[in-house]
Design a protein around this motif. Structure first.
Motif, PDB file in Angstrom:
ATOM      1  N   VAL A  29      -4.702   2.408  -4.891  1.00  0.00           N
ATOM      2  CA  VAL A  29      -4.645   2.476  -3.431  1.00  0.00           C
ATOM      3  C   VAL A  29      -6.056   2.589  -2.866  1.00  0.00           C
ATOM      4  O   VAL A  29      -6.415   1.895  -1.897  1.00  0.00           O
ATOM      5  N   ALA A  67      -3.903   9.110  -0.507  1.00  0.00           N
ATOM      6  CA  ALA A  67      -4.050   9.011  -1.958  1.00  0.00           C
ATOM      7  C   ALA A  67      -5.211   9.879  -2.436  1.00  0.00           C
ATOM      8  O   ALA A  67      -5.121  10.562  -3.470  1.00  0.00           O
ATOM      9  N   ALA A  84       0.835  -1.210   0.000  1.00  0.00           N
ATOM     10  CA  ALA A  84       0.000   0.000   0.000  1.00  0.00           C
ATOM     11  C   ALA A  84       0.865   1.254   0.000  1.00  0.00           C
ATOM     12  O   ALA A  84       0.656   2.182  -0.791  1.00  0.00           O
ATOM     13  N   LEU A 104       1.384   4.117  -2.968  1.00  0.00           N
ATOM     14  CA  LEU A 104       1.172   5.537  -2.690  1.00  0.00           C
ATOM     15  C   LEU A 104       2.378   6.359  -3.150  1.00  0.00           C
ATOM     16  O   LEU A 104       2.229   7.363  -3.855  1.00  0.00           O
TER      17      LEU A 104
END
Length: 257
Positions: free
Chosen positions: A235, A248, A209, A213
């Motif tokens: 994301v 995000a 994750a 990002l």
């Protein structure tokens, strides 16, 4: 007859005086015009000098602003790094621990990770001494501490770790922090390569994750807006309730302005 002879010179004298007066007046007018022109030129020269001085001051201010912007950009990246460290702790990511607190090395090899979900199993560490492996990872990670911020040393440490322990259970973390170290030093190309390698080799890592990002951030900085939006949207789609999803979303909102 005598009177006529006296009048003629007198008339001539008067005429000469009148001509002299007229000439003096014309000269005075010319002088006044010249003085006015000189006055205008002087004013223009003063204005030009003032503009030059203002221009120099503005150039100095622009340079100061550029330096300040550069410092702020670097500080922002360092804050991102600190935030990622905190997020890693909150999300249960593997963080360095003191070698003094290391548990004893297991006598047998660890059991393979279950593949019931259909995903590729997590690589098993190839090191014969897990405590030594952890210590070397910790040593590289320690350079990122806010009291040190020796990112080049961190880069060298993580690179050496990945060469020595390519199948380590800490390899995904090492790749992530390698990418972060490059990111903070504004080496976007190398940072992107590290994050892409993490996404490719460790798709099930809890660092995916954060890697997605940062990949979105880097693509945006490179001017690749379409790719950046696509990555940041991943994301949101894959981690909708996470803190990275909120980051995000904020970045996507900023990009749409």
């Amino acid at each position: 007859m005598k009177n006529s002879l006296l009048v003629f010179p007198l008339c001539c004298l008067l005429l000469f005086q009148g001509a002299a007066i007229a000439a003096d007046q014309a000269l005075e007018q010319r002088l006044q015009r010249l003085e006015r022109r000189v006055g205008h030129i002087t004013e223009l020269m003063l204005e030009v000098q003032a503009l030059k001085r203002t221009n120099r001051e503005l150039q100095g201010q622009v340079e100061e602003l550029q330096h300040a912007q550069e410092r702020l950009r670097k500080k922002q990246r360092e804050l991102y790094l600190d935030l990622d460290e905190r997020l890693g702790r909150l999300q249960g990511g593997v963080e360095p621990v003191s070698t003094a607190e290391q548990p004893p090395a297991p006598a047998v090899a660890p059991a393979p990770v279950s593949n019931a979900g259909g995903n590729a199993p997590r690589p098993v560490a190839s090191a014969s001494n897990p405590a030594q492996e952890q210590a070397e990872y910790d040593a590289a990670y320690a350079w990122l501490h806010p009291s040190k911020r020796r990112y080049k040393d961190a880069i060298a440490g993580f690179q050496a770790f990945l060469v020595k322990y390519p199948q380590s259970t800490l390899a995904d973390n090492a790749l992530y922090w390698l990418g972060e170290s490059y990111y903070v030093t504004q080496d976007n190309k190398s940072a992107l390569a590290a994050f892409d390698r993490l996404l490719s080799e460790f798709p099930d890592s809890d660092k995916v994750a954060g890697a997605l990002l940062k990949k979105g951030y880097i693509l945006d900085a490179m001017g690749k807006r379409a790719e950046a939006r696509k990555t940041l949207q991943q994301v949101l789609d894959r981690y909708p309730s996470s803190s990275v999803a909120r980051m995000a979303k904020a970045r996507l909102k900023h990009m749409s302005k």
